[in-house]
Design a protein around this motif. Structure first.
Motif, mmCIF file in Angstrom:
data_model
loop_
_atom_site.group_PDB
_atom_site.id
_atom_site.type_symbol
_atom_site.label_atom_id
_atom_site.label_comp_id
_atom_site.label_asym_id
_atom_site.label_seq_id
_atom_site.Cartn_x
_atom_site.Cartn_y
_atom_site.Cartn_z
ATOM 1 N N PHE A 99 0.827 -1.210 0.000
ATOM 2 C CA PHE A 99 0.000 0.000 0.000
ATOM 3 C C PHE A 99 0.862 1.260 0.000
ATOM 4 O O PHE A 99 0.534 2.244 -0.665
ATOM 5 C CB PHE A 99 -0.956 0.009 1.186
ATOM 6 C CG PHE A 99 -2.110 -0.930 1.037
ATOM 7 C CD1 PHE A 99 -2.680 -1.200 -0.192
ATOM 8 C CD2 PHE A 99 -2.629 -1.566 2.144
ATOM 9 C CE1 PHE A 99 -3.753 -2.057 -0.325
ATOM 10 C CE2 PHE A 99 -3.712 -2.433 2.034
ATOM 11 C CZ PHE A 99 -4.266 -2.675 0.790
ATOM 12 N N ILE A 100 1.942 1.251 0.745
ATOM 13 C CA ILE A 100 2.839 2.420 0.782
ATOM 14 C C ILE A 100 3.463 2.652 -0.594
ATOM 15 O O ILE A 100 3.508 3.786 -1.089
ATOM 16 C CB ILE A 100 3.917 2.243 1.870
ATOM 17 C CG1 ILE A 100 3.273 2.323 3.246
ATOM 18 C CG2 ILE A 100 5.024 3.286 1.723
ATOM 19 C CD1 ILE A 100 4.165 1.883 4.387
ATOM 20 N N ILE A 101 3.923 1.592 -1.222
ATOM 21 C CA ILE A 101 4.518 1.712 -2.554
ATOM 22 C C ILE A 101 3.457 2.162 -3.562
ATOM 23 O O ILE A 101 3.723 2.996 -4.433
ATOM 24 C CB ILE A 101 5.177 0.387 -2.982
ATOM 25 C CG1 ILE A 101 6.360 0.076 -2.057
ATOM 26 C CG2 ILE A 101 5.645 0.444 -4.431
ATOM 27 C CD1 ILE A 101 6.924 -1.313 -2.212
ATOM 28 N N LEU A 102 2.249 1.632 -3.437
ATOM 29 C CA LEU A 102 1.147 2.007 -4.325
ATOM 30 C C LEU A 102 0.854 3.504 -4.202
ATOM 31 O O LEU A 102 0.707 4.207 -5.212
ATOM 32 C CB LEU A 102 -0.097 1.186 -3.979
ATOM 33 C CG LEU A 102 -1.284 1.282 -4.910
ATOM 34 C CD1 LEU A 102 -0.972 0.617 -6.235
ATOM 35 C CD2 LEU A 102 -2.491 0.620 -4.269
ATOM 36 N N LEU A 103 0.787 3.999 -2.976
ATOM 37 C CA LEU A 103 0.546 5.429 -2.757
ATOM 38 C C LEU A 103 1.703 6.277 -3.296
ATOM 39 O O LEU A 103 1.485 7.354 -3.856
ATOM 40 C CB LEU A 103 0.313 5.711 -1.274
ATOM 41 C CG LEU A 103 -0.988 5.161 -0.701
ATOM 42 C CD1 LEU A 103 -0.999 5.300 0.817
ATOM 43 C CD2 LEU A 103 -2.199 5.836 -1.325
ATOM 44 N N PHE A 104 2.918 5.783 -3.147
ATOM 45 C CA PHE A 104 4.091 6.506 -3.649
ATOM 46 C C PHE A 104 4.016 6.664 -5.166
ATOM 47 O O PHE A 104 4.154 7.774 -5.695
ATOM 48 C CB PHE A 104 5.371 5.768 -3.228
ATOM 49 C CG PHE A 104 6.616 6.344 -3.835
ATOM 50 C CD1 PHE A 104 7.134 7.545 -3.362
ATOM 51 C CD2 PHE A 104 7.265 5.694 -4.868
ATOM 52 C CE1 PHE A 104 8.286 8.089 -3.930
ATOM 53 C CE2 PHE A 104 8.415 6.223 -5.428
ATOM 54 C CZ PHE A 104 8.925 7.426 -4.962
ATOM 55 N N GLN A 117 -1.967 10.518 -9.470
ATOM 56 C CA GLN A 117 -3.238 9.844 -9.197
ATOM 57 C C GLN A 117 -3.408 9.548 -7.709
ATOM 58 O O GLN A 117 -4.037 8.561 -7.323
ATOM 59 C CB GLN A 117 -3.331 8.541 -10.002
ATOM 60 C CG GLN A 117 -3.321 8.735 -11.494
ATOM 61 C CD GLN A 117 -4.491 9.559 -11.972
ATOM 62 O OE1 GLN A 117 -5.620 9.362 -11.538
ATOM 63 N NE2 GLN A 117 -4.228 10.502 -12.851
ATOM 64 N N SER A 118 -2.865 10.418 -6.862
ATOM 65 C CA SER A 118 -2.897 10.155 -5.424
ATOM 66 C C SER A 118 -4.328 10.101 -4.879
ATOM 67 O O SER A 118 -4.620 9.278 -4.008
ATOM 68 C CB SER A 118 -2.073 11.189 -4.667
ATOM 69 O OG SER A 118 -2.543 12.488 -4.934
ATOM 70 N N LYS A 119 -5.223 10.940 -5.384
ATOM 71 C CA LYS A 119 -6.602 10.938 -4.899
ATOM 72 C C LYS A 119 -7.255 9.567 -5.134
ATOM 73 O O LYS A 119 -7.899 9.016 -4.243
ATOM 74 C CB LYS A 119 -7.404 12.033 -5.591
ATOM 75 C CG LYS A 119 -8.815 12.159 -5.112
ATOM 76 C CD LYS A 119 -9.539 13.294 -5.819
ATOM 77 C CE LYS A 119 -10.982 13.353 -5.368
ATOM 78 N NZ LYS A 119 -11.729 14.398 -6.062
ATOM 79 N N PHE A 120 -7.063 9.017 -6.321
ATOM 80 C CA PHE A 120 -7.634 7.702 -6.631
ATOM 81 C C PHE A 120 -7.067 6.631 -5.704
ATOM 82 O O PHE A 120 -7.812 5.817 -5.156
ATOM 83 C CB PHE A 120 -7.365 7.320 -8.090
ATOM 84 C CG PHE A 120 -7.743 5.906 -8.414
ATOM 85 C CD1 PHE A 120 -9.063 5.590 -8.689
ATOM 86 C CD2 PHE A 120 -6.805 4.887 -8.407
ATOM 87 C CE1 PHE A 120 -9.431 4.289 -8.981
ATOM 88 C CE2 PHE A 120 -7.167 3.586 -8.690
ATOM 89 C CZ PHE A 120 -8.482 3.283 -8.969
ATOM 90 N N PHE A 121 -5.749 6.633 -5.514
ATOM 91 C CA PHE A 121 -5.129 5.556 -4.747
ATOM 92 C C PHE A 121 -5.351 5.687 -3.247
ATOM 93 O O PHE A 121 -5.409 4.672 -2.546
ATOM 94 C CB PHE A 121 -3.643 5.427 -5.098
ATOM 95 C CG PHE A 121 -3.460 4.764 -6.431
ATOM 96 C CD1 PHE A 121 -3.674 3.408 -6.576
ATOM 97 C CD2 PHE A 121 -3.142 5.499 -7.552
ATOM 98 C CE1 PHE A 121 -3.547 2.801 -7.803
ATOM 99 C CE2 PHE A 121 -3.006 4.904 -8.777
ATOM 100 C CZ PHE A 121 -3.217 3.547 -8.910
ATOM 101 N N ILE A 122 -5.499 6.888 -2.744
ATOM 102 C CA ILE A 122 -5.856 7.040 -1.330
ATOM 103 C C ILE A 122 -7.240 6.434 -1.105
ATOM 104 O O ILE A 122 -7.455 5.683 -0.149
ATOM 105 C CB ILE A 122 -5.796 8.524 -0.902
ATOM 106 C CG1 ILE A 122 -4.349 8.980 -0.841
ATOM 107 C CG2 ILE A 122 -6.489 8.731 0.439
ATOM 108 C CD1 ILE A 122 -4.175 10.476 -0.665
ATOM 109 N N GLY A 123 -8.167 6.731 -1.988
ATOM 110 C CA GLY A 123 -9.504 6.135 -1.893
ATOM 111 C C GLY A 123 -9.473 4.628 -2.061
ATOM 112 O O GLY A 123 -10.173 3.900 -1.360
ATOM 113 N N PHE A 124 -8.643 4.157 -2.979
ATOM 114 C CA PHE A 124 -8.519 2.718 -3.223
ATOM 115 C C PHE A 124 -7.998 1.998 -1.986
ATOM 116 O O PHE A 124 -8.529 0.952 -1.589
ATOM 117 C CB PHE A 124 -7.592 2.469 -4.414
ATOM 118 C CG PHE A 124 -7.400 1.025 -4.747
ATOM 119 C CD1 PHE A 124 -8.315 0.360 -5.536
ATOM 120 C CD2 PHE A 124 -6.306 0.327 -4.264
ATOM 121 C CE1 PHE A 124 -8.145 -0.982 -5.841
ATOM 122 C CE2 PHE A 124 -6.125 -1.005 -4.556
ATOM 123 C CZ PHE A 124 -7.051 -1.665 -5.347
#
Length: 96
Positions: free
Chosen positions: A65-70, A77-84
């Motif tokens: 999840f940390i790498i995904l957010l990075f 696309q941080s807004k999408f991935f924070i929600g994801f």
């Protein structure tokens, strides 16, 4: 295919879908490349058993999840991935 994903993920364009897929791919490859060096620091290859592997897969989730957010942040696309990530973590919580 892009239209289905665009509608499912509530994205505005096919380009956003492409970027989101790139983020997932980069995250997966990063976790793949980090796995062996990290595991070799903890235990030798011949010492690893099914319990070790199970614990690894449970502990890798927060790192994923940390790498995904990075990567999501890097590619805009941080807004999408924070929600994801929030939605995925909510699925793990028990509902009363």
């Amino acid at each position: 295919m892009f239209e289905k994903l665009k509608n499912r993920w509530n994205l505005k364009s096919g380009w956003q879908v492409f970027v989101v897929l790139i983020v997932f791919a980069c995250t997966g490859f990063t976790v793949l490349f980090l796995k062996e060096p990290v595991l070799s620091l903890i235990a030798a290859k011949e010492e690893r058993n099914w319990i070790f592997t199970t614990v690894y897969y449970i502990l890798i989730l927060p790192v994923y999840f940390i790498i995904l957010l990075f990567y999501g942040f890097l590619l805009g696309q941080s807004k999408f991935f924070i929600g994801f990530v929030k939605k995925t973590l909510n699925r793990f919580k028990r509902k009363k």
